[in-house]
Design a protein around this motif. Structure first.
Motif, PDB file in Angstrom:
ATOM      1  N   TYR A   1      14.072   0.341  -3.773  1.00  0.00           N
ATOM      2  CA  TYR A   1      14.137   0.333  -5.234  1.00  0.00           C
ATOM      3  C   TYR A   1      15.102  -0.714  -5.798  1.00  0.00           C
ATOM      4  O   TYR A   1      15.194  -0.873  -7.004  1.00  0.00           O
ATOM      5  CB  TYR A   1      14.516   1.735  -5.752  1.00  0.00           C
ATOM      6  CG  TYR A   1      13.447   2.757  -5.409  1.00  0.00           C
ATOM      7  CD1 TYR A   1      12.187   2.673  -6.006  1.00  0.00           C
ATOM      8  CD2 TYR A   1      13.668   3.759  -4.485  1.00  0.00           C
ATOM      9  CE1 TYR A   1      11.192   3.582  -5.678  1.00  0.00           C
ATOM     10  CE2 TYR A   1      12.691   4.679  -4.151  1.00  0.00           C
ATOM     11  CZ  TYR A   1      11.448   4.581  -4.742  1.00  0.00           C
ATOM     12  OH  TYR A   1      10.462   5.478  -4.423  1.00  0.00           O
TER      13      TYR A   1
ATOM     14  N   ALA B   1      22.089   3.619  -8.320  1.00  0.00           N
ATOM     15  CA  ALA B   1      22.248   5.043  -7.961  1.00  0.00           C
ATOM     16  C   ALA B   1      23.152   5.143  -6.741  1.00  0.00           C
ATOM     17  O   ALA B   1      23.136   4.273  -5.876  1.00  0.00           O
ATOM     18  CB  ALA B   1      20.887   5.658  -7.659  1.00  0.00           C
TER      19      ALA B   1
ATOM     20  N   ASP C   1      23.240   1.765  -4.494  1.00  0.00           N
ATOM     21  CA  ASP C   1      22.432   0.551  -4.710  1.00  0.00           C
ATOM     22  C   ASP C   1      22.608   0.035  -6.135  1.00  0.00           C
ATOM     23  O   ASP C   1      23.254   0.671  -6.956  1.00  0.00           O
ATOM     24  CB  ASP C   1      20.954   0.838  -4.402  1.00  0.00           C
ATOM     25  CG  ASP C   1      20.372   1.901  -5.303  1.00  0.00           C
ATOM     26  OD1 ASP C   1      20.467   1.766  -6.529  1.00  0.00           O
ATOM     27  OD2 ASP C   1      19.835   2.905  -4.750  1.00  0.00           O
TER      28      ASP C   1
ATOM     29  N   ALA D   1      17.107   2.940  -0.987  1.00  0.00           N
ATOM     30  CA  ALA D   1      17.977   1.981  -1.675  1.00  0.00           C
ATOM     31  C   ALA D   1      17.382   0.569  -1.593  1.00  0.00           C
ATOM     32  O   ALA D   1      17.347  -0.161  -2.578  1.00  0.00           O
ATOM     33  CB  ALA D   1      19.366   2.026  -1.063  1.00  0.00           C
TER      34      ALA D   1
ATOM     35  N   PHE E   1      23.852   7.831  -3.811  1.00  0.00           N
ATOM     36  CA  PHE E   1      23.480   9.090  -3.148  1.00  0.00           C
ATOM     37  C   PHE E   1      24.618   9.484  -2.214  1.00  0.00           C
ATOM     38  O   PHE E   1      25.017   8.681  -1.358  1.00  0.00           O
ATOM     39  CB  PHE E   1      22.169   8.932  -2.376  1.00  0.00           C
ATOM     40  CG  PHE E   1      20.963   8.919  -3.265  1.00  0.00           C
ATOM     41  CD1 PHE E   1      20.279  10.101  -3.541  1.00  0.00           C
ATOM     42  CD2 PHE E   1      20.527   7.744  -3.858  1.00  0.00           C
ATOM     43  CE1 PHE E   1      19.162  10.096  -4.372  1.00  0.00           C
ATOM     44  CE2 PHE E   1      19.427   7.740  -4.693  1.00  0.00           C
ATOM     45  CZ  PHE E   1      18.747   8.914  -4.959  1.00  0.00           C
TER      46      PHE E   1
ATOM     47  N   SER F   1      13.346  15.109  -0.189  1.00  0.00           N
ATOM     48  CA  SER F   1      13.311  16.549   0.134  1.00  0.00           C
ATOM     49  C   SER F   1      13.648  16.766   1.606  1.00  0.00           C
ATOM     50  O   SER F   1      14.279  17.754   1.979  1.00  0.00           O
ATOM     51  CB  SER F   1      11.983  17.201  -0.234  1.00  0.00           C
ATOM     52  OG  SER F   1      10.926  16.389   0.151  1.00  0.00           O
TER      53      SER F   1
ATOM     54  N   TYR G   1       7.521  14.786  -5.195  1.00  0.00           N
ATOM     55  CA  TYR G   1       7.791  14.294  -6.544  1.00  0.00           C
ATOM     56  C   TYR G   1       8.136  12.808  -6.490  1.00  0.00           C
ATOM     57  O   TYR G   1       8.964  12.382  -5.700  1.00  0.00           O
ATOM     58  CB  TYR G   1       8.949  15.068  -7.193  1.00  0.00           C
ATOM     59  CG  TYR G   1       9.222  14.587  -8.606  1.00  0.00           C
ATOM     60  CD1 TYR G   1       8.418  14.993  -9.662  1.00  0.00           C
ATOM     61  CD2 TYR G   1      10.240  13.666  -8.854  1.00  0.00           C
ATOM     62  CE1 TYR G   1       8.627  14.516 -10.945  1.00  0.00           C
ATOM     63  CE2 TYR G   1      10.457  13.176 -10.134  1.00  0.00           C
ATOM     64  CZ  TYR G   1       9.648  13.605 -11.171  1.00  0.00           C
ATOM     65  OH  TYR G   1       9.845  13.127 -12.433  1.00  0.00           O
ATOM     66  N   ARG G   2       7.532  12.043  -7.391  1.00  0.00           N
ATOM     67  CA  ARG G   2       7.847  10.621  -7.485  1.00  0.00           C
ATOM     68  C   ARG G   2       7.985  10.298  -8.965  1.00  0.00           C
ATOM     69  O   ARG G   2       7.109  10.638  -9.769  1.00  0.00           O
ATOM     70  CB  ARG G   2       6.723   9.770  -6.876  1.00  0.00           C
ATOM     71  CG  ARG G   2       6.340  10.208  -5.471  1.00  0.00           C
ATOM     72  CD  ARG G   2       5.549   9.129  -4.765  1.00  0.00           C
ATOM     73  NE  ARG G   2       6.403   7.994  -4.477  1.00  0.00           N
ATOM     74  CZ  ARG G   2       5.971   6.739  -4.424  1.00  0.00           C
ATOM     75  NH1 ARG G   2       4.717   6.466  -4.649  1.00  0.00           N
ATOM     76  NH2 ARG G   2       6.806   5.764  -4.167  1.00  0.00           N
TER      77      ARG G   2
ATOM     78  N   LEU H   1       8.388  12.333  -0.089  1.00  0.00           N
ATOM     79  CA  LEU H   1       8.886  13.362   0.843  1.00  0.00           C
ATOM     80  C   LEU H   1      10.300  13.075   1.346  1.00  0.00           C
ATOM     81  O   LEU H   1      10.985  13.965   1.847  1.00  0.00           O
ATOM     82  CB  LEU H   1       7.950  13.456   2.065  1.00  0.00           C
ATOM     83  CG  LEU H   1       6.576  14.035   1.815  1.00  0.00           C
ATOM     84  CD1 LEU H   1       5.733  13.938   3.079  1.00  0.00           C
ATOM     85  CD2 LEU H   1       6.667  15.475   1.366  1.00  0.00           C
TER      86      LEU H   1
HETATM   87  P1  ADP Z   1       9.504   8.160  -2.169  1.00  0.00           P
HETATM   88  O1  ADP Z   1      10.617   7.206  -2.100  1.00  0.00           O
HETATM   89  O2  ADP Z   1       8.623   8.140  -0.983  1.00  0.00           O
HETATM   90  O3  ADP Z   1       8.744   8.130  -3.446  1.00  0.00           O
HETATM   91  P2  ADP Z   1      11.572  10.095  -2.115  1.00  0.00           P
HETATM   92  O4  ADP Z   1      11.515  11.581  -1.933  1.00  0.00           O
HETATM   93  O5  ADP Z   1      12.386   9.356  -1.161  1.00  0.00           O
HETATM   94  O6  ADP Z   1      10.092   9.639  -2.118  1.00  0.00           O
HETATM   95  O7  ADP Z   1      12.090   9.837  -3.546  1.00  0.00           O
HETATM   96  C1  ADP Z   1      11.614  10.590  -4.635  1.00  0.00           C
HETATM   97  C2  ADP Z   1      11.746   9.795  -5.876  1.00  0.00           C
HETATM   98  O8  ADP Z   1      13.124   9.611  -6.200  1.00  0.00           O
HETATM   99  C3  ADP Z   1      11.207   8.379  -5.770  1.00  0.00           C
HETATM  100  O9  ADP Z   1       9.840   8.371  -6.025  1.00  0.00           O
HETATM  101  C4  ADP Z   1      12.009   7.654  -6.827  1.00  0.00           C
HETATM  102  O10 ADP Z   1      11.451   7.892  -8.091  1.00  0.00           O
HETATM  103  C5  ADP Z   1      13.342   8.350  -6.784  1.00  0.00           C
HETATM  104  N1  ADP Z   1      14.326   7.595  -6.002  1.00  0.00           N
HETATM  105  C6  ADP Z   1      14.669   7.801  -4.737  1.00  0.00           C
HETATM  106  N2  ADP Z   1      15.633   6.964  -4.322  1.00  0.00           N
HETATM  107  C7  ADP Z   1      15.888   6.144  -5.366  1.00  0.00           C
HETATM  108  C8  ADP Z   1      16.798   5.053  -5.588  1.00  0.00           C
HETATM  109  N3  ADP Z   1      17.607   4.618  -4.650  1.00  0.00           N
HETATM  110  N4  ADP Z   1      16.766   4.465  -6.811  1.00  0.00           N
HETATM  111  C9  ADP Z   1      15.954   4.900  -7.769  1.00  0.00           C
HETATM  112  N5  ADP Z   1      15.091   5.928  -7.629  1.00  0.00           N
HETATM  113  C10 ADP Z   1      15.049   6.543  -6.443  1.00  0.00           C
END
Ligand code: ADP
Length: 474
Positions: free
Chosen positions: A380, A461, A404, A377, A463, A438, A422-423, A435
């Motif tokens: 991003y 977003a 956030d 949070a 969560f 997941s 995945y990113r 990671l």
């Molecule tokens: P990382 O943050 O290391 O890339 P994560 O597994 O935590 O890996 O997140 C995977 C993907 O999900 C991120 O690359 C991003 O694209 C998306 N994501 C995660 N959290 C957020 C968020 N709070 N706002 C927007 N996108 C997010």
């Protein structure tokens, strides 16, 4: 490599088990039928003997009343056969005077003469004396009853077992005719049932052998949906195999992934070292190269640790160190941990933490999951915007939400962000391994919970982690 010699799909003990079961069943069934047969015959004999005695007594009374009415002057003359009318071949009749001289005799069978002298007298107080003798042509059993009549005379009536023997003989025949097919039917039924009872064990055995020989963990024994113990055993075996399969697959996958994921940082590490060694590098360049190497080594270490955590949680092999605690405590700790990061990024973190929302969970792992969500949070969300952390209870579910005001998540990414490594394209600019989510998902699911995201792209977003609330009072 050596293999144990194959003994075929049906081992010897198994066949012996079936034979033993059948032998026991046959023994029990046969004994049951024989005992029933004997009991019925004995009961029938007892019943007909009692009935014969009743008939004898009735006849005896009939003759007594006739003789009592007859004059006593000349007993022999007063007792013609016609008066006594003993026509039945099965009856014997004798009259004795008080000195024991026979006044009248009717013997339906001459061979009975040998035993016709029996003159049992009723003992004092008893109205009748009963005697049983074997005699006559066919050696039948005779039941004799003696009683006193007027003038001190004794009247003796006897009856042969001919009628009752015949009755019991017919009963025996009927029982044998009925029990024969019953025994055959029972034995065939028993053999069929034994085979049926053995079948699921045979199936299970076959599947185990197949797994042993081929090593293919996907094989499963077929369940019969009967809900009995054997079905439960098969279900348990299948569940164990599924767990085993997941474990092996996860191990294989993580080995593949580790190999794949380590390649990039290791190449970079090697690159830095090679560049440093190639030219006439000064101490500063060498120091920078070593610092790069250290950073890459740390990254590799962290990556390995997270990968192992995810694999462990996903394979179901994770051993959760569960304790009872309130969710707001770990949320507060996570917020405190990221206080400086938030300040640094110019993001205001607000909290709405309902106290006393208790769970029974692995505190350390759940804390790491919440910290990961907060880390994302803050990562991003642009500076000047806000992040909210909420804890609330919803009946039997305890919830933590990290919301956030960042870019949110595109609809097509929503399902994929939980995948390892995945990113989303937009996030490439941020540091990350792909990671975190997941790991969060694997840990939350290992607790029997669920994690989801609600997002409007551009709006931010939310969560939401849901885990079972601790049962009240325990
Ligand atoms: P990382 O943050 O290391 O890339 P994560 O597994 O935590 O890996 O997140 C995977 C993907 O999900 C991120 O690359 C991003 O694209 C998306 N994501 C995660 N959290 C957020 C968020 N709070 N706002 C927007 N996108 C997010």
């Amino acid at each position: 490599m050596s293999f144990a010699p194959s003994e075929g799909l049906r081992p010897r003990w198994f066949r012996r088990f079936g034979v033993g079961l059948n032998a026991w069943y046959t023994l029990v069934l046969t004994t049951g039928l024989v005992v029933t047969y004997l009991m019925v015959v004995l009961l029938a004999r007892y019943a007909v003997e009692r009935a014969d005695e009743q008939i004898l007594l009735a006849k005896l009374e009939e003759y007594r009343s006739r003789l009592d009415a007859a004059p006593l002057s000349d007993p022999t003359r007063e007792l013609p056969v016609s008066l006594l009318s003993v026509e039945d071949e099965a009856f014997l009749l004798q009259v004795f005077d008080e000195s024991g001289t026979r006044l009248f005799v009717h013997l339906p069978d001459a061979a009975l003469a040998a035993v016709s002298g029996v003159r049992a007298a009723p003992s004092s107080g008893e109205p009748h004396a009963w005697t049983r003798i074997r005699g006559g042509r066919d050696g039948r059993l005779w039941t004799l009853v003696t009683t006193e009549i007027t003038g001190g005379r004794r009247l003796q009536l006897g009856m042969s077992s001919a009628h009752s023997d015949e009755l019991v003989r017919r009963l025996r025949e009927t029982l044998l005719i009925g029990f024969g097919p019953l025994l055959i039917l029972g034995l065939l039924g028993g053999a069929y049932l034994t085979r049926r009872a053995q079948r699921p064990i045979q199936d299970l055995f076959r599947v185990m052998r197949a797994i042993e020989v081929s090593g293919d963990l996907r094989a499963r024994a077929e369940q019969r949906a009967t809900g009995d113990e054997l079905d439960e055993l098969i279900a348990l075996f299948n569940r164990l195999m599924s767990k085993q399969e997941r474990l092996v697959t996860a191990m294989r996958e993580s080995l593949d992934n580790v190999a794949h994921d380590l390649r990039t940082p290791l190449t970079r590490l090697r690159g830095s070292a090679e560049t440093a060694l190639a030219g006439e590098a000064g101490p500063d360049t060498l120091r920078d190269a070593l610092a790069d190497c250290l950073e890459e080594a740390d990254r590799v270490g962290g990556m390995l640790e997270t990968l192992m955590d995810i694999s462990e949680a996903r394979s179901g092999a994770v051993v959760l160190a569960k304790s009872r605690f309130a969710l707001d405590t770990i949320a507060r700790e996570a917020v405190d941990l990221y206080e400086y990061v938030a300040e640094d990024r110019g993001i205001e973190v607000t909290c709405a933490l309902e106290p006393g929302v208790e769970v029974v969970a692995d505190r350390m792992r759940l804390f790491r999951a919440v910290a990961n969500l907060l880390d994302n949070a803050l990562k991003y969300t642009p500076s000047g915007r806000g992040v909210r952390v909420l804890v609330r209870s919803a009946g039997e579910v305890a919830e933590i939400e990290v919301a956030d005001e960042g870019p949110g998540i595109e609809a097509e990414d929503e399902a994929r962000i939980w995948e390892r490594l995945y990113r989303a394209d937009k996030s490439r600019s941020e540091v990350g391994l792909g990671l975190g989510l997941s790991f969060v998902k694997a840990i939350v699911e290992a607790h029997g919970g669920a994690v989801g995201v609600v997002s409007e792209p551009g709006e931010g977003a939310r969560f939401i982690v849901k885990v079972p609330a601790a049962p009240a009072g325990s």
